[in-house]
Enzyme design. Structure first.
Site, PDB file in Angstrom:
ATOM      1  N   GLU A  39       0.820  -1.225   0.000  1.00 23.22           N
ATOM      2  CA  GLU A  39       0.000   0.000   0.000  1.00 23.22           C
ATOM      3  C   GLU A  39       0.842   1.259   0.000  1.00 23.22           C
ATOM      4  O   GLU A  39       0.546   2.214  -0.727  1.00 23.22           O
ATOM      5  CB  GLU A  39      -0.960  -0.005   1.197  1.00 23.22           C
ATOM      6  CG  GLU A  39      -2.130  -0.974   1.072  1.00 23.22           C
ATOM      7  CD  GLU A  39      -1.774  -2.408   1.417  1.00 23.22           C
ATOM      8  OE1 GLU A  39      -0.609  -2.659   1.814  1.00 23.22           O
ATOM      9  OE2 GLU A  39      -2.642  -3.286   1.319  1.00 23.22           O
ATOM     10  N   HIS A  81     -10.669  -5.370   9.674  1.00 22.34           N
ATOM     11  CA  HIS A  81     -11.331  -5.015   8.406  1.00 22.34           C
ATOM     12  C   HIS A  81     -12.605  -4.214   8.645  1.00 22.34           C
ATOM     13  O   HIS A  81     -13.468  -4.168   7.774  1.00 22.34           O
ATOM     14  CB  HIS A  81     -11.715  -6.272   7.614  1.00 22.34           C
ATOM     15  CG  HIS A  81     -10.567  -7.036   7.037  1.00 22.34           C
ATOM     16  ND1 HIS A  81      -9.694  -7.769   7.803  1.00 22.34           N
ATOM     17  CD2 HIS A  81     -10.157  -7.179   5.758  1.00 22.34           C
ATOM     18  CE1 HIS A  81      -8.798  -8.355   7.024  1.00 22.34           C
ATOM     19  NE2 HIS A  81      -9.042  -8.004   5.777  1.00 22.34           N
TER      20      HIS A  81
END
Lengths: 325, 327
Positions: free
Chosen positions: B60, B129
């Site tokens: 990322e 998440h």
């Protein structure tokens, strides 16, 4: 493209004299904040810049005065930036660690170690996608090779076959921690090779060797071979920053490296080869001193940015004004 | 106008942007062959090819940094980060580079970057998440933050962010992707930079955004059955906040309940509350109430997750609380 022999000397001397003056100005508190000097490492920046073209892009670190000067960033605008004046290249918003001149494709000093590498990958992706010829030269130190961003950037550049020249300035220390204490594998060419990138170790105190290695690597990159990696063995003669007491380096080690001062080595070479006379070198030195004097004068006469402009350039334009839904 | 899902709203905008400008490309994990973790880019690889719908490695910080560099170099990247929790790995690039470069170079560098990310809980995905960290990004000068709560906004905000010359973070609450709503694909995008009253009411204001809007509207329906009419303000843009709209709704109702799926401590609801104290203190007839997530990493088990999140029942209770003792 290859500079004439005296030009390399001219650039290295400009950087040396400029930074020696910076150290004095720091003691006089004209320059504040962190100041990281490049003294001792000049051959790397000058050699690589000598091999680049105007189309190429540069991403540098917080030790970037030398790269900026060698790329043609105006010495006065650079000095004024460190003085925090409105005639500085970032009107006093950046300082020593964030010198940028986009007109020279010099995207700036990035002061998060390793943080410039993904940026360089993106600049190269833009060049490749838009069909432009440029190569992005990305400078970083041995300390950066431990950062995750470094490995992510090497993989991305290799995976996408991007025109990036990774330039590792291995000055043997991550701030105060020696390479052997921060790297499990001190052969820094191993990791780029593991990512499929051709990597070479080069004497970073020999400006001609630097330039030749960069030229070879750039030719391969311009052929479309993807990124290349050059590790330049070098040494900073001064401490990490002006705050650093430099207690972690052995005096004999420092002396050993200073005996291979890149300016002295190249001066000897020029004289021995008959490429320059002593008077030529003296003239280069005098010109550099005059340029530094002029840069300081330019910085001294710079005004201060108005406080009303404090929040300028945070955004391109304001969206807070309510528009009709 | 047609009925469409939220993910179709996003996809419509992505396709429009790709068609409109050859400099646009999508970048993210599994945006290409897989079609996007939430299917927002399904079919776009086939239409635009792998250079414009570019699968990224699981890196990322690296690929967000590359997108920033690409934006500096003249491209118009639209990045997808699979969930806000993963976006934490890219905070260095977003906060230290995307947000600072324009100012740090006195306007020499522009970063026209769009970063979309899924946020929020409700799908039993556990603590890595499910979080709502939009306030982290909304804290940072140099970034803009949008929170589309409707299908139309899911489309409009991508297009508006794409038209903006500065970095824009779009937080898409993941429970919204399969929900349906009206979508006008031909309409010029509604400006995303101001709040919208989604339901008028006189008795109290619910100020919310993103995935909490639908819960707030359900609560408003329940309250209406008891004769309590609440106004529901959808903030839409989290940075900059539409301070005028926040003050205006409380000036009408004099009571405020702030509904925000992130944690209460240091959250956006705290910022809205401080705004009311600074700008509308004398309009308030009751203390402000906040309905936020319970201060716990979001748990997996359904009953525990439900208990951790704002719910219509908790919002109803909070509204009744601020109405307590009303003359």
């Amino acid at each position: 493209m290859t500079p004439e022999p005296l030009e390399r000397m001219r650039q290295m001397v400009r950087i040396r004299r400029f930074e020696e003056r910076c150290a004095e100005l720091y003691s006089q508190t004209k320059i504040r904040g962190f100041l990281h000097l490049y003294i001792g490492e000049e051959a790397v920046g000058v050699g690589v810049m000598g091999a680049l073209t105007d189309d190429d892009q540069i991403v540098a670190t917080y030790r970037e005065h030398g790269h900026a000067l060698a790329r043609g960033v105006d010495a006065g605008a650079l000095m004024a930036e460190m003085f925090g004046r409105s005639n500085g290249c970032a009107r006093g918003r950046g300082g020593s660690m964030h010198i940028a001149d986009v007109s020279r494709r010099f995207w700036g000093g990035f002061a998060i170690v390793g943080g410039g590498l993904p940026i360089a990958v993106g600049l190269a992706l833009a060049d490749k996608t838009l069909g432009r010829a440029g190569v992005t030269a990305c400078f970083f130190g041995d300390g950066a090779t431990e950062e995750g961003a470094y490995h992510e950037a090497l993989n991305l550049a290799s995976l996408w076959k991007l025109p990036v020249l990774f330039v590792c300035e291995n000055n043997q220390y991550a701030m105060g921690t020696a390479l052997s204490a921060h790297a499990a594998d001190t052969e820094l060419t191993h990791e780029p090779r593991a990512h499929g990138i051709v990597a070479e170790r080069v004497d970073g105190m020999d400006v001609v060797a630097v330039e030749q290695a960069a030229t070879r690597a750039l030719e391969a990159i311009r052929r479309g071979d993807g990124p290349r990696f050059l590790e330049f063995m070098t040494y900073r003669f001064r401490a990490h920053s002006m705050y650093d007491a430099d207690k972690y380096r052995d005096k004999t080690e420092i002396a050993r490296w200073k005996a291979r001062d890149p300016l002295a080595l190249y001066a000897e070479y020029l004289l021995a080869e008959g490429l320059a006379a002593r008077a030529d070198l003296d003239a280069i030195d005098a010109a550099a001193m005059a340029e530094v004097d002029a840069a300081v004068a330019f910085a001294e006469q710079g005004g201060l940015e108005p406080i009303e402009d404090l929040t300028k350039d945070v955004y391109t334009h304001d969206v807070s004004a309510r528009g009709a839904p | 106008m047609r009925r469409a899902t939220y993910r179709e709203g996003v996809r419509t905008a992505l396709r429009d942007a790709l068609r409109r400008d050859p400099r646009v490309f999508l970048l993210g994990e599994d945006v290409g062959r897989y079609g996007g973790a939430y299917a927002c880019s399904a079919g776009l690889l086939e239409e635009f090819g792998p250079e414009r719908v570019r699968d990224a490695p699981l890196a990322e910080n690296g690929f967000v940094g590359a997108a920033i560099g690409a934006a500096m170099g003249g491209l118009r990247p639209i990045v997808e980060i699979m969930t806000v929790n993963f976006a934490l790995l890219a905070l260095d690039q977003l906060v230290n580079n995307a947000a600072t470069l324009r100012h740090m170079t006195a306007g020499q560098v522009s970063v026209p970057l769009v970063v979309r990310m899924a946020t929020g809980a409700g799908r039993q995905l556990g603590a890595q998440h499910s979080h709502s960290l939009e306030n982290w990004f909304a804290h940072v000068p140099g970034l803009r933050v949008l929170a589309p709560a409707t299908v139309q906004d899911a489309r409009d905000m991508v297009l508006a962010a794409f038209d903006d010359p500065d970095p824009v973070v779009i937080v898409e609450n993941q429970v919204l992707y399969p929900t349906e709503g009206d979508l006008d694909e031909d309409a010029p995008p509604v400006s995303p930079w101001h709040a919208i009253v989604r339901r008028p009411g006189r008795d109290a204001s619910i100020i919310t955004h993103g995935g909490s809007l639908s819960k707030s509207l359900v609560a408003a329906e329940l309250l209406a059955k008891e004769g309590i009419e609440v106004e529901v303000l959808d903030l839409r843009c989290l940075r900059p906040l539409d301070v005028d709209a926040i003050v205006a709704t409380v000036t009408r109702t004099h009571r405020a309940v702030l509904v925000d799926e992130s944690w209460k401590t240091g959250g956006l609801a705290a910022e809205v509350c401080a705004t009311l104290v600074e700008r509308a203190f004398y309009e308030l007839d009751a203390p402000v109430a906040r309905v936020c997530s319970v201060e716990v990493p979001v748990p997996y088990a359904k009953h525990l997750e439900d208990a951790a999140l704002p719910s219509p029942a908790r919002i109803v209770d909070a509204v009744k609380g601020v109405l307590h003792g009303r003359i």
